[in-house]
Design a protein around this motif. Structure first.
Motif, PDB file in Angstrom:
ATOM      1  N   ILE A  94      -4.304   7.050  -8.416  1.00  0.00           N
ATOM      2  CA  ILE A  94      -5.656   6.591  -8.761  1.00  0.00           C
ATOM      3  C   ILE A  94      -5.666   5.088  -9.013  1.00  0.00           C
ATOM      4  CG2 ILE A  94      -7.485   6.745 -10.483  1.00  0.00           C
ATOM      5  CD1 ILE A  94      -6.734   9.700 -10.836  1.00  0.00           C
ATOM      6  N   VAL A  95      -4.678   4.615  -9.785  1.00  0.00           N
ATOM      7  CA  VAL A  95      -4.598   3.181 -10.086  1.00  0.00           C
ATOM      8  C   VAL A  95      -4.308   2.392  -8.812  1.00  0.00           C
ATOM      9  CG1 VAL A  95      -3.314   1.427 -11.359  1.00  0.00           C
ATOM     10  CG2 VAL A  95      -3.925   3.577 -12.474  1.00  0.00           C
ATOM     11  N   GLU A  96      -3.481   2.960  -7.940  1.00  0.00           N
ATOM     12  CA  GLU A  96      -3.152   2.293  -6.685  1.00  0.00           C
ATOM     13  C   GLU A  96      -4.396   2.107  -5.813  1.00  0.00           C
ATOM     14  OE1 GLU A  96       0.452   2.725  -3.472  1.00  0.00           O
ATOM     15  OE2 GLU A  96      -0.704   4.519  -3.969  1.00  0.00           O
ATOM     16  N   TRP A  97      -5.268   3.083  -5.802  1.00  0.00           N
ATOM     17  CA  TRP A  97      -6.497   2.989  -5.016  1.00  0.00           C
ATOM     18  C   TRP A  97      -7.442   1.907  -5.569  1.00  0.00           C
ATOM     19  CZ3 TRP A  97      -6.964   8.991  -5.159  1.00  0.00           C
ATOM     20  CH2 TRP A  97      -6.111   9.539  -4.201  1.00  0.00           C
ATOM     21  N   THR A  98      -7.305   1.642  -6.881  1.00  0.00           N
ATOM     22  CA  THR A  98      -8.168   0.612  -7.483  1.00  0.00           C
ATOM     23  C   THR A  98      -7.574  -0.784  -7.388  1.00  0.00           C
ATOM     24  OG1 THR A  98      -7.170   0.928  -9.676  1.00  0.00           O
ATOM     25  CG2 THR A  98      -9.072   2.313  -9.121  1.00  0.00           C
ATOM     26  N   ASP A  99      -6.355  -0.888  -6.841  1.00  0.00           N
ATOM     27  CA  ASP A  99      -5.682  -2.193  -6.676  1.00  0.00           C
ATOM     28  C   ASP A  99      -5.511  -2.925  -7.997  1.00  0.00           C
ATOM     29  OD1 ASP A  99      -5.451  -1.860  -3.931  1.00  0.00           O
ATOM     30  OD2 ASP A  99      -7.450  -2.687  -3.572  1.00  0.00           O
ATOM     31  N   ASN A 100      -5.219  -2.168  -9.057  1.00  0.00           N
ATOM     32  CA  ASN A 100      -5.038  -2.805 -10.372  1.00  0.00           C
ATOM     33  C   ASN A 100      -3.965  -2.044 -11.138  1.00  0.00           C
ATOM     34  OD1 ASN A 100      -5.377  -4.430 -12.585  1.00  0.00           O
ATOM     35  ND2 ASN A 100      -7.115  -3.259 -13.397  1.00  0.00           N
ATOM     36  N   ASN A 101      -2.745  -2.105 -10.610  1.00  0.00           N
ATOM     37  CA  ASN A 101      -1.680  -1.270 -11.149  1.00  0.00           C
ATOM     38  C   ASN A 101      -0.619  -2.039 -11.929  1.00  0.00           C
ATOM     39  OD1 ASN A 101      -0.671  -2.619  -8.982  1.00  0.00           O
ATOM     40  ND2 ASN A 101       0.303  -0.842  -8.016  1.00  0.00           N
ATOM     41  N   SER A 102      -0.755  -3.328 -12.120  1.00  0.00           N
ATOM     42  CA  SER A 102       0.286  -4.101 -12.798  1.00  0.00           C
ATOM     43  C   SER A 102       0.405  -3.716 -14.271  1.00  0.00           C
ATOM     44  CB  SER A 102      -0.017  -5.601 -12.675  1.00  0.00           C
ATOM     45  OG  SER A 102      -1.299  -5.899 -13.224  1.00  0.00           O
ATOM     46  N   VAL A 103      -0.703  -3.617 -14.982  1.00  0.00           N
ATOM     47  CA  VAL A 103      -0.676  -3.229 -16.398  1.00  0.00           C
ATOM     48  C   VAL A 103      -0.191  -1.789 -16.549  1.00  0.00           C
ATOM     49  CG1 VAL A 103      -2.085  -2.915 -18.474  1.00  0.00           C
ATOM     50  CG2 VAL A 103      -2.501  -4.857 -16.948  1.00  0.00           C
ATOM     51  N   PHE A 104      -0.639  -0.933 -15.674  1.00  0.00           N
ATOM     52  CA  PHE A 104      -0.227   0.472 -15.707  1.00  0.00           C
ATOM     53  C   PHE A 104       1.284   0.604 -15.568  1.00  0.00           C
ATOM     54  CE2 PHE A 104       0.770   4.388 -13.406  1.00  0.00           C
ATOM     55  CZ  PHE A 104       0.199   5.331 -14.244  1.00  0.00           C
ATOM     56  N   GLU A 105       1.860  -0.104 -14.620  1.00  0.00           N
ATOM     57  CA  GLU A 105       3.303  -0.010 -14.380  1.00  0.00           C
ATOM     58  C   GLU A 105       4.106  -0.540 -15.559  1.00  0.00           C
ATOM     59  OE1 GLU A 105       3.870  -2.138 -10.808  1.00  0.00           O
ATOM     60  OE2 GLU A 105       3.289  -0.475  -9.486  1.00  0.00           O
ATOM     61  N   ILE A 106       3.582  -1.527 -16.270  1.00  0.00           N
ATOM     62  CA  ILE A 106       4.329  -2.134 -17.373  1.00  0.00           C
ATOM     63  C   ILE A 106       4.329  -1.246 -18.613  1.00  0.00           C
ATOM     64  CG2 ILE A 106       4.362  -4.080 -18.993  1.00  0.00           C
ATOM     65  CD1 ILE A 106       3.273  -5.819 -16.700  1.00  0.00           C
ATOM     66  N   TYR A 107       3.172  -0.700 -18.966  1.00  0.00           N
ATOM     67  CA  TYR A 107       3.035  -0.037 -20.262  1.00  0.00           C
ATOM     68  C   TYR A 107       3.064   1.485 -20.199  1.00  0.00           C
ATOM     69  CZ  TYR A 107       1.621  -4.625 -21.960  1.00  0.00           C
ATOM     70  OH  TYR A 107       1.604  -5.948 -22.293  1.00  0.00           O
ATOM     71  N   TYR A 108       2.741   2.070 -19.088  1.00  0.00           N
ATOM     72  CA  TYR A 108       2.577   3.527 -19.049  1.00  0.00           C
ATOM     73  C   TYR A 108       3.871   4.266 -19.366  1.00  0.00           C
ATOM     74  CZ  TYR A 108       1.865   8.234 -17.279  1.00  0.00           C
ATOM     75  OH  TYR A 108       1.827   9.598 -17.155  1.00  0.00           O
ATOM     76  N   LEU A 109       4.926   3.961 -18.653  1.00  0.00           N
ATOM     77  CA  LEU A 109       6.175   4.713 -18.803  1.00  0.00           C
ATOM     78  C   LEU A 109       6.758   4.623 -20.208  1.00  0.00           C
ATOM     79  CD1 LEU A 109       8.275   6.487 -17.406  1.00  0.00           C
ATOM     80  CD2 LEU A 109       9.491   4.409 -16.726  1.00  0.00           C
ATOM     81  N   PRO A 110       6.973   3.434 -20.782  1.00  0.00           N
ATOM     82  CA  PRO A 110       7.561   3.385 -22.127  1.00  0.00           C
ATOM     83  C   PRO A 110       6.678   4.021 -23.199  1.00  0.00           C
ATOM     84  CG  PRO A 110       6.844   1.206 -21.420  1.00  0.00           C
ATOM     85  CD  PRO A 110       6.758   2.079 -20.229  1.00  0.00           C
ATOM     86  N   LEU A 111       5.365   3.794 -23.128  1.00  0.00           N
ATOM     87  CA  LEU A 111       4.471   4.342 -24.149  1.00  0.00           C
ATOM     88  C   LEU A 111       4.425   5.866 -24.097  1.00  0.00           C
ATOM     89  CD1 LEU A 111       1.476   1.827 -24.099  1.00  0.00           C
ATOM     90  CD2 LEU A 111       3.271   2.053 -25.832  1.00  0.00           C
TER      91      LEU A 111
END
Length: 320
Positions: free
Chosen positions: A284-301
């Motif tokens: 979903i984030v990839e389709w919105t072309d705004n995945n940099s923040v998601f990739e940084i914070y999603y996994l550790p949190l």
């Protein structure tokens, strides 16, 4: 209540000798080596079975094939004599044999039977004829031994042989000719086999047939089922569809295992649920072309929060 044994002794529920023994166990002055010795004995059985094969390979010119097969057959016969002497009659309920070496001899005999079967297959040139059936025949022998003599270790080996048989039959390589063949979706077979094993566990449990084998069937079944879907998410042409199916199925099983307080299966389901959710969110984030923040914070949190959740809820899985 720091020391329950002391209170039991003061209340005269246990005598002084019992208290001293229990206190020695509590303070680790007496340590059980039961599981360590079982591991060593099982390892010894595996090494012995492998040594028999190595001996046969190294001494074919001196002893001959038939003599080696006769030696293995004699070992099987002696083992079966021991088994028949101490074995209890078959029962759908759990059967306990009061002999310390019975299970080890049973596992050894089962391995020797498979070794002899493979030896005969190679010696008489039956490899090409029986290649796709070898694992199925081994699985049938092991499952029969497991149910007749009530042994979970042999049951696990039988299920593994069954899975290996299905893997051989759908391999992209024809091992008899060395030629590549058309590939088949391994994940589909894994999913179907996983469902089949879970169904077997539920049917046998409902009809009272070796109900204590249920965990072993379900463990293999869920692992194959989930690994099949994880593989499908990575390799199939319909990744999003498989991720959605994995999300729904693992979510349902997460709820079910939570209610049943089955921690291991709950953990399996949680991990697959997390993988499916993460993949779908990433798409979903990839389709919105705004995945940099998601990739940084999603996994550790999410990982930190999940570990905290498990720690807080570990008491839920404690059995009364």
């Amino acid at each position: 209540m720091d020391n329950i044994y002391e209170e039991l002794a003061q209340s005269k529920f246990i005598n002084d000798n019992q208290y001293e023994f229990l206190e020695a166990v509590r303070t680790n002055k007496i340590v059980s080596l039961y599981y360590e010795l079982r591991l060593v004995l099982y390892l010894g059985i595996m090494l012995f079975a492998g040594g028999v094969g190595y001996f046969a390979y190294q001494n074919l010119g001196k002893t001959g094939h038939l003599l080696c097969m006769a030696f293995i057959g004699a070992a099987i016969a002696v083992g079966f004599y021991f088994i028949r002497r101490f074995a209890q009659p078959y029962s759908n309920t759990q059967v306990v044999v009061n002999h310390i070496y019975f299970d080890y001899i049973l596992v050894l005999v089962s391995l020797l039977i498979i070794s002899l079967f493979a030896y005969i297959q190679v010696y008489f040139g039956l490899v090409e004829l029986l290649l796709n059936w070898t694992s199925f025949i081994s699985a049938a022998i092991l499952l029969l031994m497991a149910y007749r003599y009530d042994n979970k270790a042999i049951l696990a080996m039988g299920i593994t042989a069954l899975a290996a048989g299905l893997g051989v039959s759908i391999t992209p390589v024809d091992w008899t000719t060395g030629q590549w063949t058309s590939t088949t979706s391994l994940y589909a077979v894994s999913i179907l086999l996983g469902v089949f094993l879970v169904v077997v566990s539920e049917v046998t449990y409902r009809y009272g047939i070796k109900q204590h084998f249920r965990f072993t069937w379900q463990n293999f079944g869920l692992l194959l089922f989930y690994m099949g879907y994880i593989t499908a998410i990575v390799t199939s042409s319909y990744k999003v569809l498989h991720a959605a199916i994995a999300l729904v199925s693992s979510g349902i099983l997460t709820y079910y295992t939570w209610k049943k307080k089955e921690f291991l299966f709950f953990l399996y389901s949680n991990i697959v649920f997390y993988i499916a959710v993460s993949y779908l969110l990433y798409k979903i984030v990839e389709w919105t072309d705004n995945n940099s923040v998601f990739e940084i914070y999603y996994l550790p949190l999410t990982c930190i929060n999940y570990i905290v959740f498990l720690i807080q809820k570990k008491s839920h899985f404690s059995h009364d």
